[in-house]
Design an enzyme around this catalytic site. Structure first.
Site, short mmCIF file in Angstrom:
data_model
loop_
_atom_site.label_atom_id
_atom_site.label_comp_id
_atom_site.label_asym_id
_atom_site.label_seq_id
_atom_site.Cartn_x
_atom_site.Cartn_y
_atom_site.Cartn_z
N GLU A 198 15.54 18.21 9.78
CA GLU A 198 16.30 17.28 10.64
C GLU A 198 16.49 17.82 12.06
O GLU A 198 17.62 18.01 12.51
CB GLU A 198 17.65 16.95 10.01
CG GLU A 198 17.52 16.22 8.70
CD GLU A 198 18.84 15.63 8.21
OE1 GLU A 198 19.87 15.84 8.87
OE2 GLU A 198 18.82 14.96 7.18
N GLU A 226 15.37 14.00 1.26
CA GLU A 226 16.81 13.91 0.99
C GLU A 226 17.23 12.46 0.92
O GLU A 226 16.87 11.67 1.80
CB GLU A 226 17.66 14.55 2.10
CG GLU A 226 17.67 16.04 2.14
CD GLU A 226 18.56 16.61 3.26
OE1 GLU A 226 19.54 15.94 3.67
OE2 GLU A 226 18.27 17.73 3.70
C1 FCB Z 1 21.69 15.93 6.06
C2 FCB Z 1 21.49 17.43 6.04
C3 FCB Z 1 22.01 18.11 4.81
C4 FCB Z 1 23.27 17.48 4.29
C5 FCB Z 1 23.14 15.98 4.20
C6 FCB Z 1 24.35 15.27 3.65
O1 FCB Z 1 21.81 15.48 7.37
O2 FCB Z 1 20.13 17.75 6.13
O3 FCB Z 1 22.16 19.47 5.09
O4 FCB Z 1 24.36 17.87 5.04
O5 FCB Z 1 22.85 15.46 5.46
#
Ligand code: FCB
Length: 449
Positions: free
Chosen positions: A168, A350
């Protein structure tokens, strides 16, 4: 480029994700150096309840139990990150053998459990010693990152094939250098632009090092992709939403995968660009790591150097405890957009949600809202796949409750509940649901790609 590990007939991959600072703890053990998050979390008022990652989930000592739980629940891939300051306490130069040994033990345990390790090189915990020399705002940081990558690739490349460079980049640069709320806590548009460019250079250089060092490497980066919508439809808010879209969704994959900065960033970037930079950034990748939680609603605002801030989702949209809107259709939308724009196989690296989970007297955690979220979001992903989007795998954030950055331990994203005072692990109902999902997918070969 290696395509065999993600061939057209590879079964869909189901995994879980974590990151080093959020779970490891052992912040001052075995020679680990300080990271910018150690520093930032010590500034009073920056983190809810002034929590820090000093102990976190104590995964550094309890990794065997955590890997055993993944195995028990049938998880096929585990995405974790390596803490740069554990390997190189000063960020460059001396290598910390005890730090290398920890990830040796972890990787060996993951492999012994029949799980595929997905190693992310950078999930926000920059060595503080590098920050003291400007961190990502210093062009040399790209080289420091590549040198650290070299050490990791050389040491683990015999056993690990899946590497992500950065996690990210839009989130850690935007909040770390312009919008506030994350380490290193700078608010300055010029610094933001420098950081963006140097992270991109670091990515491209690291990709070259990984290709040179690791046989059959399968490489990518992990981008946080969220539709950016005007919170209310005014011309100012539309401009703000387009601006955020450029920084949030395009500032990294566009130069990395297409060799250009998107407007309006391209013009602003000119002072920082040297002649071959874009070539060095634009290196071939094998896959696109896509993180997604919710869409962004944006308003024009002069309270930040980018002239924008976050507004509210429409009132009828449900939200998680983070306040993030729950809108599965936005997931389908962004999967489709990124597939069309970049044409790479996508791994959802994610997706997940926070709720106020609590164990009940039966000793279980009945987290129905999380199950509903995951069902709705995987359904949206299947719709995208049915329409031709090439998604090869899906990782839930997170394996276990952890240090949620500025929210500290107040937000629980895990499939496993962590009772912090005792460090007891308690798989939530959602982990059982996820295990059933994996079993069904493997048995029916649907979805496969
Ligand atoms: C993302 C991050 C991760 C976690 C999630 C909820 O932005 O990559 O580390 O905090 O959100």
């Amino acid at each position: 480029m290696n395509t065999s590990s993600a061939s057209a007939k590879a079964p869909f991959l189901w995994g879980v994700s974590t990151s080093s600072y959020q779970i490891e703890g052992a912040a001052h053990e075995d020679g680990r150096g300080l990271s910018i998050w150690d520093t930032y979390s010590r500034i009073p008022g920056k983190i809810k309840n002034n929590d820090t990652g000093d102990v976190a989930c104590d995964h550094y000592h309890r990794y065997r139990e955590d890997v055993a739980l993944m195995q028990e629940f049938g998880v096929q891939a585990y995405r974790f990150s390596v803490a740069w300051p554990r390997i190189m306490p000063e960020g460059r130069g001396a290598i910390n053998k005890a730090g290398l040994a920890f990830y040796d033990r972890l990787i060996d345990a993951i492999l012994a459990a029949g799980i595929e390790p997905w190693l992310c090189l950078y999930h926000w915990d920059l060595p503080q010693a590098l920050q003291d020399n400007g961190g990502w705002t210093n062009r040399d940081c790209a080289q420091w990152f590549a040198d650290y990558t070299d050490v990791v690739a050389q040491h683990y490349g015999d056993r690990v094939k899946r590497f992500a460079t950065v996690n990210e980049p839009s989130v850690f640069t935007l909040f770390g250098f312009a919008l506030g709320g994350q380490a290193p806590g700078i608010v300055d548009r010029g610094m933001l632009l420098r950081a963006i460019h140097h992270v991109n250079l670091g990515h491209g250089t690291a990709i070259d090092r990984l290709r040179a060092r690791v046989n059959n490497a399968s490489l990518g980066a992990v981008y946080n992709c969220q539709p950016c919508r005007p919170a209310t439809d005014t011309p100012e808010n539309r401009v703000a939403a387009e601006t955020l879209d450029a920084y949030w969704n395009l500032a990294f994959p566009d130069p990395q995968l297409r060799g250009v900065y998107p407007p309006p960033i391209a013009d602003l970037m000119t002072p920082y660009l040297k002649s071959d930079d874009l070539k060095q950034i634009n290196r071939p990748a094998d896959w696109f790591g896509l993180n997604h939680y919710s869409p962004n609603y944006v308003v024009a605002s002069d309270k930040t150097p980018l002239g924008l801030w976050f507004g509210d989702a429409p009132a009828n949209v449900p939200r998680s405890t983070m306040g993030w809107p729950v809108e599965p259709a936005a997931f389908r939308e962004i999967l489709t957009r990124m597939h069309k724009r970049y044409g790479l196989p996508i791994y959802v690296t994610e997706n997940g949600t926070a709720y106020a989970d609590k164990p009940t007297p039966d000793g279980k955690v009945h987290d129905e809202p999380r199950i509903s979220y995951l069902k709705a979001y995987t359904a949206a992903m299947y719709e995208a796949m049915a329409a031709g989007v090439d998604v090869r795998g899906y990782f839930v954030w997170a394996l276990l409750d952890n240090f949620e950055w500025s929210s500290g331990y107040s937000e629980r994203f895990g499939l496993i509940y962590v009772d912090y005072p005792t460090q007891r692990r308690l798989p939530k109902d959602s982990f059982h649901w996820f295990a059933d999902q994996i079993t069904a997918s493997r048995a029916s070969s649907v979805p496969t790609v």
